[in-house]
Design a protein around this motif. Sequence first.
Motif, PDB file in Angstrom:
ATOM      1  N   PRO A  30      96.221  45.713 -24.107  1.00 17.31           N
ATOM      2  CA  PRO A  30      94.778  45.599 -24.343  1.00 17.31           C
ATOM      3  C   PRO A  30      94.271  44.160 -24.438  1.00 17.31           C
ATOM      4  CG  PRO A  30      95.903  46.374 -26.319  1.00 17.31           C
ATOM      5  CD  PRO A  30      96.919  46.348 -25.217  1.00 17.31           C
ATOM      6  N   GLU A  31      95.174  43.196 -24.425  1.00 18.99           N
ATOM      7  CA  GLU A  31      94.747  41.803 -24.424  1.00 18.99           C
ATOM      8  C   GLU A  31      94.019  41.445 -23.127  1.00 18.99           C
ATOM      9  OE1 GLU A  31      96.446  37.454 -25.613  1.00 18.99           O
ATOM     10  OE2 GLU A  31      97.833  39.129 -25.604  1.00 18.99           O
ATOM     11  N   VAL A  32      94.274  42.213 -22.045  1.00 24.43           N
ATOM     12  CA  VAL A  32      93.633  41.964 -20.748  1.00 24.43           C
ATOM     13  C   VAL A  32      92.340  42.779 -20.682  1.00 24.43           C
ATOM     14  CG1 VAL A  32      93.865  42.102 -18.243  1.00 24.43           C
ATOM     15  CG2 VAL A  32      95.863  41.536 -19.656  1.00 24.43           C
ATOM     16  N   ALA A  33      91.205  42.066 -20.610  1.00 25.89           N
ATOM     17  CA  ALA A  33      89.899  42.718 -20.546  1.00 25.89           C
ATOM     18  C   ALA A  33      89.512  43.078 -19.109  1.00 25.89           C
ATOM     19  CB  ALA A  33      88.831  41.804 -21.155  1.00 25.89           C
ATOM     20  N   ASP A  34      89.953  42.275 -18.141  1.00 17.68           N
ATOM     21  CA  ASP A  34      89.625  42.499 -16.735  1.00 17.68           C
ATOM     22  C   ASP A  34      90.603  41.673 -15.902  1.00 17.68           C
ATOM     23  OD1 ASP A  34      88.299  43.390 -14.454  1.00 17.68           O
ATOM     24  OD2 ASP A  34      86.641  41.967 -14.638  1.00 17.68           O
ATOM     25  N   TRP A  35      90.709  42.023 -14.639  1.00 22.22           N
ATOM     26  CA  TRP A  35      91.543  41.221 -13.740  1.00 22.22           C
ATOM     27  C   TRP A  35      91.085  41.411 -12.321  1.00 22.22           C
ATOM     28  CZ3 TRP A  35      95.204  42.186  -9.839  1.00 22.22           C
ATOM     29  CH2 TRP A  35      95.429  43.534  -9.547  1.00 22.22           C
ATOM     30  N   THR A  46      93.580  36.519 -11.388  1.00 25.01           N
ATOM     31  CA  THR A  46      93.019  36.107 -12.670  1.00 25.01           C
ATOM     32  C   THR A  46      93.023  37.271 -13.634  1.00 25.01           C
ATOM     33  OG1 THR A  46      91.581  34.486 -11.615  1.00 25.01           O
ATOM     34  CG2 THR A  46      90.940  35.226 -13.821  1.00 25.01           C
ATOM     35  N   LEU A  47      93.467  37.015 -14.858  1.00 25.99           N
ATOM     36  CA  LEU A  47      93.410  37.989 -15.947  1.00 25.99           C
ATOM     37  C   LEU A  47      92.454  37.434 -16.988  1.00 25.99           C
ATOM     38  CD1 LEU A  47      96.136  38.544 -14.484  1.00 25.99           C
ATOM     39  CD2 LEU A  47      97.080  39.132 -16.697  1.00 25.99           C
ATOM     40  N   LEU A  55      94.000  33.888 -17.868  1.00 31.72           N
ATOM     41  CA  LEU A  55      95.346  33.587 -17.420  1.00 31.72           C
ATOM     42  C   LEU A  55      95.318  33.735 -15.905  1.00 31.72           C
ATOM     43  CD1 LEU A  55      98.133  32.971 -18.642  1.00 31.72           C
ATOM     44  CD2 LEU A  55      98.514  35.424 -18.781  1.00 31.72           C
ATOM     45  N   VAL A  56      95.688  32.674 -15.202  1.00 33.81           N
ATOM     46  CA  VAL A  56      95.636  32.680 -13.733  1.00 33.81           C
ATOM     47  C   VAL A  56      97.042  32.464 -13.207  1.00 33.81           C
ATOM     48  CG1 VAL A  56      94.707  31.540 -11.668  1.00 33.81           C
ATOM     49  CG2 VAL A  56      93.261  31.831 -13.688  1.00 33.81           C
ATOM     50  N   TRP A  57      97.414  33.252 -12.203  1.00 33.01           N
ATOM     51  CA  TRP A  57      98.688  33.077 -11.508  1.00 33.01           C
ATOM     52  C   TRP A  57      98.384  32.671 -10.078  1.00 33.01           C
ATOM     53  CZ3 TRP A  57     100.483  35.163  -6.998  1.00 33.01           C
ATOM     54  CH2 TRP A  57     101.816  34.902  -6.687  1.00 33.01           C
ATOM     55  N   HIS A  76      88.540  31.545  -6.107  1.00 38.29           N
ATOM     56  CA  HIS A  76      89.483  30.912  -7.018  1.00 38.29           C
ATOM     57  C   HIS A  76      88.785  30.696  -8.361  1.00 38.29           C
ATOM     58  CE1 HIS A  76      92.587  30.316  -4.052  1.00 38.29           C
ATOM     59  NE2 HIS A  76      91.735  29.720  -3.236  1.00 38.29           N
ATOM     60  N   THR A  77      89.507  30.896  -9.436  1.00 37.56           N
ATOM     61  CA  THR A  77      88.964  30.775 -10.785  1.00 37.56           C
ATOM     62  C   THR A  77      89.036  29.329 -11.261  1.00 37.56           C
ATOM     63  OG1 THR A  77      89.574  33.034 -11.324  1.00 37.56           O
ATOM     64  CG2 THR A  77      89.283  31.544 -13.172  1.00 37.56           C
ATOM     65  N   GLU A  78      87.991  28.896 -11.940  1.00 45.46           N
ATOM     66  CA  GLU A  78      87.955  27.568 -12.541  1.00 45.46           C
ATOM     67  C   GLU A  78      88.144  27.706 -14.044  1.00 45.46           C
ATOM     68  OE1 GLU A  78      84.943  23.789 -13.148  1.00 45.46           O
ATOM     69  OE2 GLU A  78      84.471  25.273 -11.616  1.00 45.46           O
TER      70      GLU A  78
END
Length: 140
Positions: A30-35, A46-47, A55-57, A76-78
């Motif tokens: 549940p720590e992940v709200a969206d991805w 992106t998580l 958190l980005v991989w 891409h996430t900033e």
Amino acid sequence: MAIRHVAPYTEEWLQQPASYVRQVIDVLGPEVADWWEGPSDPRDATLRLADGTALVWDEESGWRLGAFVSGGRGTHTELNGIRYLGHGLLPKPERVPSALNDARAGIGASSAWRPCYRSHRNCRDGFDVALDFYTRFIDA
């Protein structure tokens, strides 16, 4: 077991990281709200975490944590205040939570220095075989 090579830039190739990322999401719970998955060059995901960080991989540097600035599906996430989790490109999913906690605390293998384990341009370096392991693991 035969080694399976996926042709670069096909739909299957673009989707390859998703199985690994989903395993990490399952461990984080549940720590992940969206991805979402980002674009290629390099492939990334992106998580969004419940605490407002992300958190980005990506396929060159592995996992990084930071304050979410912008991003969304297909972009891409900033992030601000980036900390790389270390432990290589594909740390075992069950190791990601402890690496994440270390990054939050500023200790352990985490670093603000960007590692570059490989180039996304090298499509025949065996990395896709490692990703395929997680795809077959999920499909089994």
